[in-house]
Motif scaffolding. Structure first.
Motif, PDB file in Angstrom:
ATOM      1  N   VAL A  64       0.855  -1.188   0.000  1.00 39.73           N
ATOM      2  CA  VAL A  64       0.000   0.000   0.000  1.00 39.73           C
ATOM      3  C   VAL A  64       0.889   1.234   0.000  1.00 39.73           C
ATOM      4  O   VAL A  64       1.962   1.242   0.603  1.00 39.73           O
ATOM      5  CB  VAL A  64      -0.944   0.011   1.228  1.00 39.73           C
ATOM      6  N   VAL A  65       0.458   2.262  -0.720  1.00 40.37           N
ATOM      7  CA  VAL A  65       1.135   3.548  -0.674  1.00 40.37           C
ATOM      8  C   VAL A  65       0.132   4.603  -0.207  1.00 40.37           C
ATOM      9  O   VAL A  65      -0.975   4.692  -0.742  1.00 40.37           O
ATOM     10  CB  VAL A  65       1.766   3.929  -2.031  1.00 40.37           C
ATOM     11  N   GLU A  70       3.970  -4.185   2.624  1.00 32.53           N
ATOM     12  CA  GLU A  70       4.805  -2.986   2.571  1.00 32.53           C
ATOM     13  C   GLU A  70       3.920  -1.758   2.686  1.00 32.53           C
ATOM     14  O   GLU A  70       2.876  -1.681   2.039  1.00 32.53           O
ATOM     15  CB  GLU A  70       5.596  -2.943   1.267  1.00 32.53           C
ATOM     16  N   PHE A  71       4.326  -0.812   3.517  1.00 31.57           N
ATOM     17  CA  PHE A  71       3.576   0.427   3.737  1.00 31.57           C
ATOM     18  C   PHE A  71       4.464   1.594   3.305  1.00 31.57           C
ATOM     19  O   PHE A  71       5.437   1.927   3.981  1.00 31.57           O
ATOM     20  CB  PHE A  71       3.190   0.563   5.212  1.00 31.57           C
ATOM     21  N   ASP A  72       4.151   2.198   2.175  1.00 29.79           N
ATOM     22  CA  ASP A  72       4.931   3.313   1.641  1.00 29.79           C
ATOM     23  C   ASP A  72       4.157   4.609   1.860  1.00 29.79           C
ATOM     24  O   ASP A  72       2.921   4.606   1.958  1.00 29.79           O
ATOM     25  CB  ASP A  72       5.178   3.085   0.138  1.00 29.79           C
ATOM     26  N   VAL A  73       4.877   5.725   1.952  1.00 28.27           N
ATOM     27  CA  VAL A  73       4.279   7.054   2.029  1.00 28.27           C
ATOM     28  C   VAL A  73       4.875   7.887   0.911  1.00 28.27           C
ATOM     29  O   VAL A  73       6.103   7.966   0.779  1.00 28.27           O
ATOM     30  CB  VAL A  73       4.540   7.721   3.396  1.00 28.27           C
ATOM     31  N   LEU A  74       4.017   8.511   0.099  1.00 31.66           N
ATOM     32  CA  LEU A  74       4.484   9.204  -1.100  1.00 31.66           C
ATOM     33  C   LEU A  74       3.825  10.575  -1.205  1.00 31.66           C
ATOM     34  O   LEU A  74       2.603  10.678  -1.305  1.00 31.66           O
ATOM     35  CB  LEU A  74       4.156   8.374  -2.343  1.00 31.66           C
ATOM     36  N   GLU A  75       4.636  11.626  -1.194  1.00 28.45           N
ATOM     37  CA  GLU A  75       4.164  12.982  -1.464  1.00 28.45           C
ATOM     38  C   GLU A  75       4.258  13.231  -2.968  1.00 28.45           C
ATOM     39  O   GLU A  75       5.289  12.943  -3.594  1.00 28.45           O
ATOM     40  CB  GLU A  75       5.007  13.977  -0.673  1.00 28.45           C
ATOM     41  N   LEU A  76       3.188  13.772  -3.559  1.00 30.80           N
ATOM     42  CA  LEU A  76       3.121  13.923  -5.009  1.00 30.80           C
ATOM     43  C   LEU A  76       3.925  15.105  -5.525  1.00 30.80           C
ATOM     44  O   LEU A  76       4.219  15.182  -6.720  1.00 30.80           O
ATOM     45  CB  LEU A  76       1.660  14.060  -5.459  1.00 30.80           C
ATOM     46  N   ASN A  77       4.261  16.038  -4.663  1.00 32.43           N
ATOM     47  CA  ASN A  77       5.009  17.219  -5.084  1.00 32.43           C
ATOM     48  C   ASN A  77       6.491  17.059  -4.764  1.00 32.43           C
ATOM     49  O   ASN A  77       6.863  16.547  -3.714  1.00 32.43           O
ATOM     50  CB  ASN A  77       4.471  18.467  -4.374  1.00 32.43           C
ATOM     51  N   GLY A  78       7.327  17.542  -5.681  1.00 33.51           N
ATOM     52  CA  GLY A  78       8.749  17.631  -5.389  1.00 33.51           C
ATOM     53  C   GLY A  78       9.609  16.531  -5.977  1.00 33.51           C
ATOM     54  O   GLY A  78      10.814  16.715  -6.151  1.00 33.51           O
ATOM     55  N   LEU A  79       9.026  15.384  -6.272  1.00 31.70           N
ATOM     56  CA  LEU A  79       9.777  14.288  -6.867  1.00 31.70           C
ATOM     57  C   LEU A  79       9.589  14.273  -8.385  1.00 31.70           C
ATOM     58  O   LEU A  79       8.560  14.729  -8.890  1.00 31.70           O
ATOM     59  CB  LEU A  79       9.316  12.945  -6.290  1.00 31.70           C
ATOM     60  N   PRO A  80      10.545  13.728  -9.135  1.00 33.24           N
ATOM     61  CA  PRO A  80      10.349  13.610 -10.583  1.00 33.24           C
ATOM     62  C   PRO A  80       9.097  12.789 -10.906  1.00 33.24           C
ATOM     63  O   PRO A  80       8.765  11.832 -10.198  1.00 33.24           O
ATOM     64  CB  PRO A  80      11.622  12.892 -11.051  1.00 33.24           C
ATOM     65  N   ARG A  81       8.437  13.168 -11.990  1.00 31.78           N
ATOM     66  CA  ARG A  81       7.194  12.505 -12.393  1.00 31.78           C
ATOM     67  C   ARG A  81       7.367  10.998 -12.484  1.00 31.78           C
ATOM     68  O   ARG A  81       6.524  10.231 -11.985  1.00 31.78           O
ATOM     69  CB  ARG A  81       6.733  13.069 -13.733  1.00 31.78           C
ATOM     70  N   GLN A  82       8.433  10.536 -13.099  1.00 27.04           N
ATOM     71  CA  GLN A  82       8.609   9.100 -13.299  1.00 27.04           C
ATOM     72  C   GLN A  82       8.826   8.378 -11.982  1.00 27.04           C
ATOM     73  O   GLN A  82       8.384   7.237 -11.815  1.00 27.04           O
ATOM     74  CB  GLN A  82       9.777   8.836 -14.253  1.00 27.04           C
ATOM     75  N   LEU A  93       5.340   7.964 -10.434  1.00 32.24           N
ATOM     76  CA  LEU A  93       4.556   6.928 -11.120  1.00 32.24           C
ATOM     77  C   LEU A  93       5.099   5.531 -10.831  1.00 32.24           C
ATOM     78  O   LEU A  93       4.320   4.583 -10.683  1.00 32.24           O
ATOM     79  CB  LEU A  93       4.526   7.198 -12.618  1.00 32.24           C
ATOM     80  N   GLU A  94       6.412   5.397 -10.706  1.00 36.48           N
ATOM     81  CA  GLU A  94       6.975   4.086 -10.372  1.00 36.48           C
ATOM     82  C   GLU A  94       6.583   3.658  -8.975  1.00 36.48           C
ATOM     83  O   GLU A  94       6.281   2.471  -8.744  1.00 36.48           O
ATOM     84  CB  GLU A  94       8.500   4.139 -10.510  1.00 36.48           C
ATOM     85  N   ARG A  95       6.563   4.586  -8.045  1.00 38.41           N
ATOM     86  CA  ARG A  95       6.145   4.258  -6.669  1.00 38.41           C
ATOM     87  C   ARG A  95       4.659   3.885  -6.652  1.00 38.41           C
ATOM     88  O   ARG A  95       4.254   2.960  -5.936  1.00 38.41           O
ATOM     89  CB  ARG A  95       6.419   5.449  -5.753  1.00 38.41           C
ATOM     90  N   LEU A  96       3.841   4.602  -7.406  1.00 37.91           N
ATOM     91  CA  LEU A  96       2.423   4.253  -7.490  1.00 37.91           C
ATOM     92  C   LEU A  96       2.239   2.878  -8.125  1.00 37.91           C
ATOM     93  O   LEU A  96       1.429   2.068  -7.668  1.00 37.91           O
ATOM     94  CB  LEU A  96       1.666   5.304  -8.309  1.00 37.91           C
ATOM     95  N   ARG A  97       3.004   2.619  -9.157  1.00 42.10           N
ATOM     96  CA  ARG A  97       2.883   1.350  -9.884  1.00 42.10           C
ATOM     97  C   ARG A  97       3.297   0.161  -9.019  1.00 42.10           C
ATOM     98  O   ARG A  97       2.793  -0.952  -9.185  1.00 42.10           O
ATOM     99  CB  ARG A  97       3.736   1.417 -11.154  1.00 42.10           C
ATOM    100  N   HIS A  98       4.182   0.395  -8.078  1.00 40.47           N
ATOM    101  CA  HIS A  98       4.660  -0.665  -7.189  1.00 40.47           C
ATOM    102  C   HIS A  98       3.596  -1.092  -6.186  1.00 40.47           C
ATOM    103  O   HIS A  98       3.661  -2.187  -5.632  1.00 40.47           O
ATOM    104  CB  HIS A  98       5.910  -0.174  -6.453  1.00 40.47           C
TER     105      HIS A  98
END
Length: 222
Positions: free
Chosen positions: A32-33, A63-75, A78-83
């Motif tokens: 989960v992200v 796996e528990f991921d945390v992802l902020e949508l701002n500040g990181l490269p687009r790809q 998307l790779e973190r979301l895809r995972h």
């Protein structure tokens, strides 16, 4: 596409069971992200955010991921979301979340990722799919101050999948003004369909099928 659009997350057994069914495997075998982006535009104490994240974490993911949508490269985003098997977008300011998706050119890639994952929205995280997420609906619903807080007067809906609008927290003790009279005033002004969800209700979207899962109360006005 599998969407589970909630008011307060995985708060009861019916909504949690719907997620398990949509996921098709145990939560302990799934990644989960968590997307906290909407919360970052809300001032003040964020104990509620920690409570929501801890409640989600306690379900025992692989796996528990945390992802902020701002500040990181687009790809990278998307790779973190895809995972992830489950993309969980938390609450806060729906306009900030929408602007972050559009401003970082994530909308098309996000939709592609959703073909192979389950999206769970909590409050603001549930509101970004309507094509009626606009400055007009902000005025009708009474949310314009949340848009103006961002220094904006207009908003572009990032996905535009549905004509209906979702408004969470009907009858919530945390939003005591959101009673039937409040909903009636909005309906009298609205020129678009609206779902009002209480905190025990979710909308489930599976491809072209839409239904409501509830252990509480909700209203729909076409």
């Amino acid at each position: 596409m599998n969407l589970l659009l909630t008011s307060t997350g995985l708060c009861n057994s019916s909504i949690l069971e719907a997620l398990r069914d949509m996921l098709g495997k145990p939560l302990g075998s799934a990644n989960v992200v968590y997307l906290p982006t909407a919360s970052l535009a809300v001032p003040g104490d964020h104990g509620w955010l920690l409570e929501h994240m801890n409640q989600l974490h306690s379900l025992g993911w692989k796996e528990f991921d945390v992802l902020e949508l701002n500040g990181l490269p687009r790809q990278v985003v998307l790779e973190r979301l895809r995972h992830a098997d489950v993309i969980y977008a938390g609450g806060g300011n729906q306009y900030h979340l929408a602007r972050s998706i559009v401003g970082n050119d994530l909308a098309d890639g996000f939709l592609d990722v959703l073909e192979d994952s389950v999206y769970v929205g909590l409050s603001a995280g549930s509101m970004v799919f309507s094509r009626n997420l606009t400055e007009h609906s902000a005025d009708v619903i009474g949310d314009a101050s949340d848009l103006h807080l961002l220094g904006a007067t207009t908003i572009e809906p990032p996905f535009g999948l549905f004509d209906w609008y979702l408004k969470p927290h009907l009858y919530s003790p945390h939003f005591p003004e959101r009673d039937d009279a409040w909903a009636d005033r909005i309906v009298a002004k609205a020129d678009f369909p609206i779902y009002f969800l209480d905190d025990e209700t979710a909308i489930r979207v599976r491809d072209d099928q839409v239904d409501v899962i509830s252990e509480g109360r909700w209203r729909y006005h076409p």
